[in-house]
Design a protein around this motif. Structure first.
Motif, PDB file in Angstrom:
ATOM      1  N   LEU A 226       0.825  -1.203   0.000  1.00 26.86           N
ATOM      2  CA  LEU A 226       0.000   0.000   0.000  1.00 26.86           C
ATOM      3  C   LEU A 226       0.864   1.260   0.000  1.00 26.86           C
ATOM      4  CD1 LEU A 226      -2.833  -1.159   2.404  1.00 26.86           C
ATOM      5  CD2 LEU A 226      -2.817  -1.092  -0.092  1.00 26.86           C
TER       6      LEU A 226
ATOM      7  N   LEU B 155       1.410   1.924  -3.555  1.00 26.12           N
ATOM      8  CA  LEU B 155       0.204   2.483  -4.168  1.00 26.12           C
ATOM      9  C   LEU B 155       0.159   3.987  -3.975  1.00 26.12           C
ATOM     10  CD1 LEU B 155      -2.597   2.264  -5.445  1.00 26.12           C
ATOM     11  CD2 LEU B 155      -3.495   1.608  -3.207  1.00 26.12           C
ATOM     12  N   CYS B 156       0.502   4.459  -2.768  1.00 28.17           N
ATOM     13  CA  CYS B 156       0.519   5.904  -2.506  1.00 28.17           C
ATOM     14  C   CYS B 156       1.641   6.584  -3.284  1.00 28.17           C
ATOM     15  CB  CYS B 156       0.687   6.159  -1.017  1.00 28.17           C
ATOM     16  SG  CYS B 156      -0.727   5.638  -0.024  1.00 28.17           S
TER      17      CYS B 156
ATOM     18  N   PHE C 104      -7.554  -6.848  -0.057  1.00 26.21           N
ATOM     19  CA  PHE C 104      -8.456  -5.832  -0.591  1.00 26.21           C
ATOM     20  C   PHE C 104      -9.889  -6.339  -0.475  1.00 26.21           C
ATOM     21  CE2 PHE C 104      -4.564  -4.273  -2.410  1.00 26.21           C
ATOM     22  CZ  PHE C 104      -4.749  -2.901  -2.453  1.00 26.21           C
TER      23      PHE C 104
ATOM     24  N   PRO D 230      -5.376  -1.905  -6.452  1.00 24.38           N
ATOM     25  CA  PRO D 230      -4.509  -0.780  -6.814  1.00 24.38           C
ATOM     26  C   PRO D 230      -4.783  -0.162  -8.178  1.00 24.38           C
ATOM     27  CG  PRO D 230      -3.231  -2.500  -5.756  1.00 24.38           C
ATOM     28  CD  PRO D 230      -4.612  -3.069  -5.978  1.00 24.38           C
TER      29      PRO D 230
END
Length: 386
Positions: A181, A184-185, A337, A342
């Motif tokens: 994650l 992803l950011c 998820f 994503p």
């Protein structure tokens, strides 16, 4: 009984409010080193950089509370009235209880001092200087890809500034969200035209009186009209080093925000509090932690039952996206998820331990995030973190 609070930002302001809400009607004195009335800091790296917005935390006209703004505490003292502090103007204020809420200051880098155009962000005055720079600069280098650096990069990009982020870690935000994650950011930067340089540090700043560029440790050179350093913060505890209050990366407290000295408490960014479920001390700089510890300290001061310590919660706005996190994750937690993935515009993921949710992450899915946050808060096991 009187209470003295050192620090007039979110934690100190919240403590005053919580004491009054609990029926405390004694006198309160709040000491703050800034001349500004208490204000909210999260907008400083977001909407405030676009223009003036209301960041006031609330009224300070309670007749039983005295606000000594523009004064700095320089020493913890002991008086016949109880613990107190000596101020930089020579006066001493004391009370039955003393609460340390002095916050933290932004870290800097060698060579940054005395060179114009290099900024850190902690105060409203810092934010005004950065806002002015972003409205005139063509190229900006941001040191640090944490949440603050990412938020400033987002704002700068919307203003049409060419932005490069320099980050020492190879995987930005992986410590916060985990590698999956966190990546992803980090991908949001490239998707919005912001260049991200990872695994490299600053070797030197270039320029005479004003910064003109940044040389990195791999030898590359980045031109810059402005540089913003966002590499964390240092708790403001040095002023109290001569006191018997234990200090170790913050004022050390128990789970009820009590320091090692009776009737002295510490809350917010300057406090390193003990977590019963963890069996260790932690210092947290999130907005929600300051308000939570204010409630805990207020309960302890008035002799009310111990206040509940919720799990971590924070949010970040970047490139028009709302990123939220709640709970407490460990590196070995499984990530699943539960909505989107994503590749989708919005998504929600659970961190699971032994098959149970312990934290939740979401981008642009407040409804589902809130549902799972409430579920996690109801589980005692969710409070534990590494």
């Amino acid at each position: 009984m009187s209470v003295v609070v050192v620090g007039a930002s979110l934690a100190g302001f919240s403590l005053v409010r919580d004491l009054r809400e609990r029926g405390y009607d004694g006198s309160i004195t709040v000491v703050g080193d800034e001349v500004h009335p208490p204000y909210d800091r999260p907008p400083l790296s977001k909407e405030f950089l676009h223009g003036e917005v209301d960041i006031a935390l609330g009224d300070t006209d309670d007749p039983g509370t005295r606000w000594l703004l523009g004064h700095r505490a320089i020493e913890i003292t002991s008086t016949a009235s109880g613990p107190g502090v000596a101020l930089d103007d020579g006066t001493v204020v004391a009370g039955r209880s003393l609460v340390l809420a002095t916050g933290a200051r932004a870290r800097s880098l060698p060579g940054a001092q005395g060179l114009g155009g290099i900024h850190t962000l902690r105060t409203v005055d810092d934010a005004r200087a950065i806002r002015a720079a972003l409205h005139t600069a063509r190229t900006v280098v941001i040191i640090g890809a944490g949440l603050i650096g990412a938020e400033i990069a987002s704002t700068a990009a919307t203003l049409g500034v060419q932005v490069t982020i320099v980050e020492l870690a190879n995987d930005p935000l992986s410590v916060v969200f985990g590698p999956r994650l966190g990546a992803l950011c980090a991908d949001l930067h490239a998707a919005n035209g912001v260049r991200l340089r990872t695994g490299v540090a600053v070797a030197e700043f270039l320029g005479d009186e004003h910064v003109s560029g940044v040389r990195l440790t791999d030898g590359s050179l980045l031109t810059a009209d402005a540089v913003i350093i966002g590499i964390g913060a240092i708790p403001n505890t040095e002023w109290a080093q001569g006191s018997p209050v234990a200090i170790d990366n913050g004022f050390v407290t128990d789970s009820q925000c009590r320091t090692t000295v009776p009737d002295i408490y510490a809350i917010g960014d300057c406090a390193r509090a003990y977590h019963d479920a963890l069996g260790s001390h932690h210092r947290c700089e999130h907005w929600s932690n300051a308000t939570t510890q204010a409630r805990i300290a207020a309960a302890a001061i008035v002799g009310a039952p111990p206040a509940h310590l919720p799990s971590t919660y924070f949010w970040s706005r970047q490139y028009g996206r709302m990123i939220q996190f709640a709970g407490n994750r460990r590196p070995d937690d499984a990530v699943r998820f539960i909505d989107g993935d994503p590749s989708t515009p919005s998504c929600t993921a659970l961190y699971e331990r032994a098959g149970e949710p312990v934290a939740v992450f979401a981008i642009d899915n407040a409804r589902l995030f809130t549902r799972y946050r409430k579920q996690i808060e109801r589980r005692p096991s969710a409070i534990a973190t590494p």
